[in-house]
Write an enzyme that holds these catalytic residues in place. Sequence first.
Site, PDB file in Angstrom:
ATOM      1  N   GLU A   1       0.859  -1.188   0.000  1.00  0.00           N
ATOM      2  CA  GLU A   1       0.000   0.000   0.000  1.00  0.00           C
ATOM      3  C   GLU A   1       0.893   1.236   0.000  1.00  0.00           C
ATOM      4  O   GLU A   1       1.707   1.428   0.909  1.00  0.00           O
ATOM      5  CB  GLU A   1      -0.939   0.007   1.197  1.00  0.00           C
ATOM      6  CG  GLU A   1      -1.874   1.203   1.180  1.00  0.00           C
ATOM      7  CD  GLU A   1      -3.185   0.955   1.905  1.00  0.00           C
ATOM      8  OE1 GLU A   1      -3.742   1.925   2.424  1.00  0.00           O
ATOM      9  OE2 GLU A   1      -3.635  -0.205   1.951  1.00  0.00           O
TER      10      GLU A   1
ATOM     11  N   GLU B   1       4.933   4.989   3.724  1.00  0.00           N
ATOM     12  CA  GLU B   1       4.547   6.380   3.994  1.00  0.00           C
ATOM     13  C   GLU B   1       5.755   7.116   4.551  1.00  0.00           C
ATOM     14  O   GLU B   1       6.599   6.513   5.218  1.00  0.00           O
ATOM     15  CB  GLU B   1       3.386   6.407   4.996  1.00  0.00           C
ATOM     16  CG  GLU B   1       2.895   7.787   5.394  1.00  0.00           C
ATOM     17  CD  GLU B   1       2.377   8.588   4.209  1.00  0.00           C
ATOM     18  OE1 GLU B   1       3.126   9.488   3.772  1.00  0.00           O
ATOM     19  OE2 GLU B   1       1.264   8.323   3.723  1.00  0.00           O
TER      20      GLU B   1
ATOM     21  N   GLU C   1     -14.574  10.791   1.619  1.00  0.00           N
ATOM     22  CA  GLU C   1     -15.256  10.258   0.444  1.00  0.00           C
ATOM     23  C   GLU C   1     -16.764  10.247   0.653  1.00  0.00           C
ATOM     24  O   GLU C   1     -17.536  10.601  -0.246  1.00  0.00           O
ATOM     25  CB  GLU C   1     -14.746   8.843   0.169  1.00  0.00           C
ATOM     26  CG  GLU C   1     -15.210   8.247  -1.139  1.00  0.00           C
ATOM     27  CD  GLU C   1     -14.592   6.881  -1.384  1.00  0.00           C
ATOM     28  OE1 GLU C   1     -14.949   6.266  -2.390  1.00  0.00           O
ATOM     29  OE2 GLU C   1     -13.753   6.438  -0.565  1.00  0.00           O
TER      30      GLU C   1
ATOM     31  N   ASP D   1      -1.830  12.389  -4.201  1.00  0.00           N
ATOM     32  CA  ASP D   1      -1.897  13.815  -4.511  1.00  0.00           C
ATOM     33  C   ASP D   1      -2.063  13.986  -6.018  1.00  0.00           C
ATOM     34  O   ASP D   1      -1.253  13.483  -6.795  1.00  0.00           O
ATOM     35  CB  ASP D   1      -0.607  14.489  -4.037  1.00  0.00           C
ATOM     36  CG  ASP D   1      -0.677  16.010  -4.077  1.00  0.00           C
ATOM     37  OD1 ASP D   1      -1.397  16.555  -4.938  1.00  0.00           O
ATOM     38  OD2 ASP D   1      -0.013  16.643  -3.252  1.00  0.00           O
TER      39      ASP D   1
END
Length: 259
Positions: free
Chosen positions: A91, A116, A240, A166
């Site tokens: 991920e 990340e 969302e 992004d």
Amino acid sequence: MTFPSHNPPETGHPSAAPDEALPAAEAPVPGDPEARFSSRSIRSFVLRQGRMSVAQQRHLDETLPKVGIPYRVAPLDLDAAFGRAAPKIVEIGFGMGETTAKIAAALPDKDFLTIEVHGPGVGSLCKLIAEGVLDNVRIVQHDAVEVLRDMIPERALAGVHVFFPDPWHKKRHHKRRIIQPDFVALIASRLAPGAYLHCATDWEEYAQWMLEVLAAEPALENTADGYAPRPAYRPLTKFENRGLKLGHGVWDLVFRRRG
């Protein structure tokens, strides 16, 4: 080849470009702190002076040493990293980690290598891992392009997730987008035959960009006629849900590695 890099901490909405005015708490960190996480000159993440909560810092100190995997220029033994043989999913850019934790909890038979750079986000996911006793999540705090290039063996992955990266919506910043032909080719080389690449975005122009780039990669084939229905394993984010109520769109793309 040059690759742009992965998404900033806040997913699901366009982030401010580096040259735009930002609130003090979100201003770019002085100097080049991104160099700690990437040696590449073109990156699509920009580290901000985000606030680190006490809990996030505590889990960075206590949990990350247990679930973190240091970046290194050497192939990673994925089964050894998780202590078992199971399908491995990468991920890329997990934000604050809520979606990652939900998916990992719902799919305990799969292992998730998450990537990340944002410290508060890493601390947040570490907290969720500890609270949920999630044994199937590991974290690499580094540039996703370099992790896939240097650490992931070819044909080793069952899937790759790139959720709400992004969009770098200004045309002059499109080179920073994570979804680029070279990076998609790299991802495809790390997927096993039949494995999937799942991208999602709420930025329509970026969805079109993604569709064009993914469709042009000869090693991949679309699982749908254009955009795919949201797979059941990807939960709706709070952002969302709000957007859908306002009539905003979300586009999922699911491509499969050819045999």
